[in-house]
Structure formats: structure tokens, C-alpha cells
Design a protein around this motif. Structure first.
Motif, PDB file in Angstrom:
ATOM      1  N   ASN A 127       3.971  -0.001  -4.142  1.00 47.56           N
ATOM      2  CA  ASN A 127       2.938  -0.404  -3.194  1.00 47.56           C
ATOM      3  C   ASN A 127       2.411   0.846  -2.500  1.00 47.56           C
ATOM      4  O   ASN A 127       3.012   1.337  -1.549  1.00 47.56           O
ATOM      5  N   LEU A 128       1.298   1.355  -3.009  1.00 43.32           N
ATOM      6  CA  LEU A 128       0.647   2.534  -2.410  1.00 43.32           C
ATOM      7  C   LEU A 128      -0.151   2.030  -1.206  1.00 43.32           C
ATOM      8  O   LEU A 128      -1.325   1.724  -1.309  1.00 43.32           O
ATOM      9  N   HIS A 129       0.510   1.923  -0.067  1.00 45.46           N
ATOM     10  CA  HIS A 129      -0.097   1.237   1.080  1.00 45.46           C
ATOM     11  C   HIS A 129      -1.014   2.125   1.907  1.00 45.46           C
ATOM     12  O   HIS A 129      -1.896   1.638   2.615  1.00 45.46           O
ATOM     13  N   THR A 130      -0.833   3.479   1.823  1.00 42.88           N
ATOM     14  CA  THR A 130      -1.627   4.376   2.675  1.00 42.88           C
ATOM     15  C   THR A 130      -1.976   5.649   1.919  1.00 42.88           C
ATOM     16  O   THR A 130      -1.123   6.220   1.236  1.00 42.88           O
ATOM     17  N   ILE A 131      -3.231   6.081   2.050  1.00 45.60           N
ATOM     18  CA  ILE A 131      -3.641   7.407   1.578  1.00 45.60           C
ATOM     19  C   ILE A 131      -4.240   8.153   2.769  1.00 45.60           C
ATOM     20  O   ILE A 131      -5.200   7.689   3.387  1.00 45.60           O
TER      21      ILE A 131
END
Length: 485
Positions: free
Chosen positions: A358-362
């Protein structure tokens, strides 16, 4: 003499010596001297503790190679005993042909890589004494002898100064920059990940161990100060790997100065290990890293990975995903082109990341964050074990051009840290649904939909028409003035 002045004096002496000719050499040479000075204090502390218990202490080093005997033999008044102290060529010969080979030998005789004995062997197998003048070395040893390592306040001040030296080394040139990640960025990444006592933290591209040192500080400040917790934090929490000789030594020294007696730092090329061999026992709860970008790995190294590419950072990202426990959390600095590169490997890696984590933030960092590097970077925050549905982007804008004289600071990170808790939509942040990504490219590059719309540019015809109207207004006003006159 204060610590800062001692460091300056040592640097000035190294500058005069013909063997050390760069900031990288300065910190390397300072490190081995400081390490032996630290080791003597550590041994003395342990000997004192043993004496209080009525026990004998067995020193790690033989008498001949202990600091008070070769580096600083003193007379009854506590002053350097010039009658027996080595100075000049005899001192350099002793260091090069007796001391270093003796210390390097510990690598073979140590029980296991976790021991301080093994670290001694590793450091002195990889470093060489570059100080050619025995007279200069004698002065350096005298300055180092004045540095106290015992009180935690002293260690804290020393660690701060050492960090400053690492930062200056990073600013000094391209080769040094790879060792230094701005500490405000590291602290922000750790704050978002929020590691807890009992979790393990890993950095497979440790450099000067900034992530591990800052994690230690973060956890130490927040944990219950019990003997068990301190032992866990010291011995079973922080793990790193580093390929380069100098970075390895700097990392060991940096962790020691932060209070970690025998750092779990392994001297190895992380990418030479096949990710297919990584088992559950090798995995970690938290991964924090800034892997080197721009490197090109050989074909045989690429065979260790499922997605073959020469790009070093992309190989590291695969290694980190595989090294994370299910439910584990990661924050990784990576070049912003990773988000949009169209080659097959980059697209496949983005797909793997989005499907397995889960790539929740960039976090999109401004140019100049890494002084001297000249690249734009992003930080990927992800949790392993479930696919990505929504990504919250934040574009950091510090309101100034960043660089060596205007570095990133903790205030710059404050808004991101506050907004990250609730992930709202603002002019600097927005949420993107993975279902809306281009299925072919999976392009993740930031396209901020919340920027205020700029007024559209007018055509030349419109501009000329407005100028004519203004001229007519002006002529009309002038005519009215004439009538009044």
C-alpha cells in the motif's frame, strides 16, 4: 580545549600532511584515531565495573596495543612521557606494520560478526593509515586524547560534531554526497513511520548510518527507560549493510558516538545477495533508506533480482520490498524519474510495488534538497501486504531555492508532518486513485490538480485592442482637461 576546536586542529594538521588530501581522507583518518580512543575508554569503563564487583577484567587488546601504552604513555604528572612516546618515523612504522595488522587480525579470531572484536577487525582490514608524518600523527593523538568519551553529554556533543563533519564531507564533492541524507528529511520519515521498541529497523544502503542513528534517538526518547528496553534498542533493533569501506567505518563510528556499543552493521554489497534467498528470519518491521541512485550494476548482480535492471536504486527497492515483513512499514528516498520512466523494468517495478504494498504517501521534494547532487527526489511511504488503492501526494515548497547555503530544515517539514496524519486535499496535496492510472504505463509522476488556475494568456489581438482602448480613454481625458483650461 572544546571539542569543536580539537576537530579543527586535527583537520588543520591533516591538511598539512601530504598523505591526506581531501575531506574524505580527513574524516577517515579522524575516525580510526577516534575509534581507538573510544575503545580505550570503553575498556577502562568495563575494567572499573569489574573491579567494583570484585572481578578481574580481561582487556580485548594486548598491553602493547592499548592507547595508554602506544598512543599516550604518560608520566606521574599525567603528561606525555617524551622519553618513551614514539614520535616521527618510528610512530608511523609502528602504526602501519604492527598496530593495523594486529587489529585487522581480530576479524579472523572474533566469535561472531556482532561482537566489538569483529568490528575492530573489519575497520582495520579496510582502512589504511594515510598520515605520513609521525610528528603530525603525534599531535593528532594528543588532541584526540583530550576528547572525553565517558559522559553521555560528551558523546552527544561529539556525535553532533561528527555529523557536521559528515555533512561537510557530503558538500565537499560528489563522492561524499552519497553518505549524507539531510537530517530533517530523515527525522520526518521516521516520524511518519513511528518505529516502536520491539520492532527491527533496517537500512541496506546505510552510508553514514543517519537513518539508524536518528531512529535510535527517536526510540530512546519515547520508550520506557528500562534495562530490558535499552538492551533491546542497543542490540536487537538497528540493522544495516554498507558496501564502501570508508562509509562502513564512518557508519560504525557514528553509531558508537550515538551510544550503540557494537553496531549491527555488516560490511557487504547488499545487491550481491539474491532476493530469492531472503527468508522470514531476515525480514524487518521497518525499513528506512536512501539507496544510491544513478549507479549501474553488472549483469551478474542483476541476476539476483526478478526485475532485471542496471539502475541501482531500482534493485534496492526490490530488495527492500522482499526484506519487509508482512504489515511492515517503509520510507524510501528515490529519484523522481522512478515515477515516470517508461522502460519495461521501471513499469514492472511500479506494478510490483502497487500490487504488493500500500503506497499510501508520496512526498515530492524540491530541487536542491541534496546539496551537490543536482537531482529531484521523492520519498515513497508504503506498507507491505495489501495493494494500493489511493495515494496521497504532497509537494513540498519551502518558499526558497535550496542549496548548500540554504539547506532543508525541520520547519520545512512541519506542514507535511501535520497534513500527513489526515491526508487532506490542499493546494500542495491531493489524492490519486490507482484505478485512474494509465494501465499501460502506471505513470505515478505528480500532476497536482489543486493548483489555483492561472489566467489564460491573451492573444496579441486582444492585447492590441486593450492598448487601443486605453489610448482612446487617455485622449478623451486630455481633451476634457483642455476644455477646462
Amino acid at each position: 580545549m572544546n571539542f569543536e576546536q580539537a576537530f579543527k586542529n586535527i583537520d588543520n594538521l591533516l591538511y598539512k600532511d601530504s598523505g591526506a588530501d581531501s575531506e574524505l581522507d580527513y574524516i577517515g583518518q579522524t575516525s580510526w584515531v577516534m575509534f581507538l580512543r573510544y575503545l580505550d575508554e570503553l575498556e577502562q569503563d568495563k575494567a572499573d565495573e569489574a573491579e567494583l564487583r570484585g572481578e578481574d577484567y580481561s582487556f580485548i587488546l594486548e598491553d602493547k596495543f592499548r592507547w595508554p601504552n602506544w598512543a599516550m604513555p604518560k608520566d606521574v604528572d599525567g603528561k606525555l612521557d617524551h622519553h618513551i612516546a614514539m614520535t616521527g618515523p618510528d610512530l608511523v612504522q609502528f602504526v602501519d606494520y604492527e598496530l593495523f595488522p594486529y587489529l585487522a587480525g581480530f576479524k579472523k579470531t572474533a566469535d561472531n560478526p556482532k561482537t566489538i572484536e569483529y568490528k575492530i577487525g573489519e575497520i582495520f582490514s579496510e582502512l589504511k593509515n594515510k598520515i605520513q608524518s609521525g610528528y603530525i600523527l603525534r599531535e593528532i593523538l594528543e588532541y584526540a586524547d583530550e576528547l572525553p568519551f565517558r559522559a553521555s553529554k560528551d558523546k552527544h556533543e561529539l556525535s553532533h560534531l561528527y555529523e557536521t563533519k559528515i555533512k561537510n564531507m557530503g558538500n565537499a564533492g560528489r563522492n561524499g554526497g552519497q553518505y549524507y541524507t539531510p537530517r530533517p528529511l530523515i527525522r520526518a520519515m521516521i516520524q511518519v513511520i513511528d518505529p516502536k521498541i520491539g520492532e527491527t529497523i533496517y537500512d541496506g544502503a546505510a552510508g553514514s548510518c543517519g537513518f539508524l542513528c536518528e531512529s535510535y534517538e527517536y526510540m530512546y526518547e519515547r520508550m520506557d527507560k528500562t534495562t530490558d528496553n535499552l538492551k533491546t534498542l542497543q542490540e536487537d533493533t538497528l540493522y544495516g549493510k554498507e558496501k564502501k569501506n570508508l562509509a562502513y567505518v564512518i557508519g560504525i563510528m557514528n553509531m558508537i558516538l550515538h551510544g550503540i556499543e557494537a553496531p549491527n552493521l555488516v560490511h557487504t554489497n547488499t545487491l550481491s545477495e539474491s532476493i530469492r534467498d531472503i527468508q522470514e528470519k531476515d525480514r524487518h518491521h521497518v525499513i528506512l533508506a536512501n539507496p544510491p541512485f544513478g549507479g549501474k550494476e553488472r549483469q551478474e548482480v542483476q541476476q539476483n533480482f526478478d526485475i532485471k535492471t542496471g539502475e541501482t536504486a531500482s534493485l534496492f527497492l526490490q530488495h527492500f520490498i522482499k526484506s519487509l515483513k508482512t504489515g511492515g512499514r517503509a520510507a524510501i528516498v528515490i529519484k523522481n524519474t522512478f515515477l515516470s520512466n517508461t522502460d519495461n523494468a521501471s513499469t514492472a517495478l511500479r506494478e510490483h510495488l502497487l500490487n504488493s504494498c500500500n503506497l499510501h504517501t508520496i512526498l515530492d521534494m524540491p530541487a536542491g534538497t541534496f546539496t551537490g547532487a543536482g537531482v529531484k527526489t521523492v520519498v515513497l511511504f508504503f506498507t507491505k501486504g495489501e495493494p494500493t488503492k489511493n495515494i496521497w501526494y504532497y509537494q513540498l515548497n519551502a518558499g526558497r531555492n535550496m542549496g548548500k547555503t540554504n539547506p532543508l530544515n525541520d520547519k520545512d517539514m512541519a506542514e507535511f508532518l501535520e497534513l500527513q496524519k489526515t491526508k487532506p486535499e490542499t493546494e500542495k496535496s491531493w489524492v490519486y486513485k490507482v484505478s485512474e492510472l494509465d494501465e499501460e504505463t502506471l505513470d505515478l509522476s505528480p500532476k497536482n490538480p489543486n493548483l489555483p488556475e492561472e489566467a489564460p494568456l491573451r492573444s496579441p489581438t486582444e492585447i492590441l485592442a486593450e492598448m487601443q482602448a486605453l489610448d482612446e480613454d487617455t485622449n478623451e481625458i486630455l481633451a476634457q482637461i483642455k476644455e477646462l483650461i
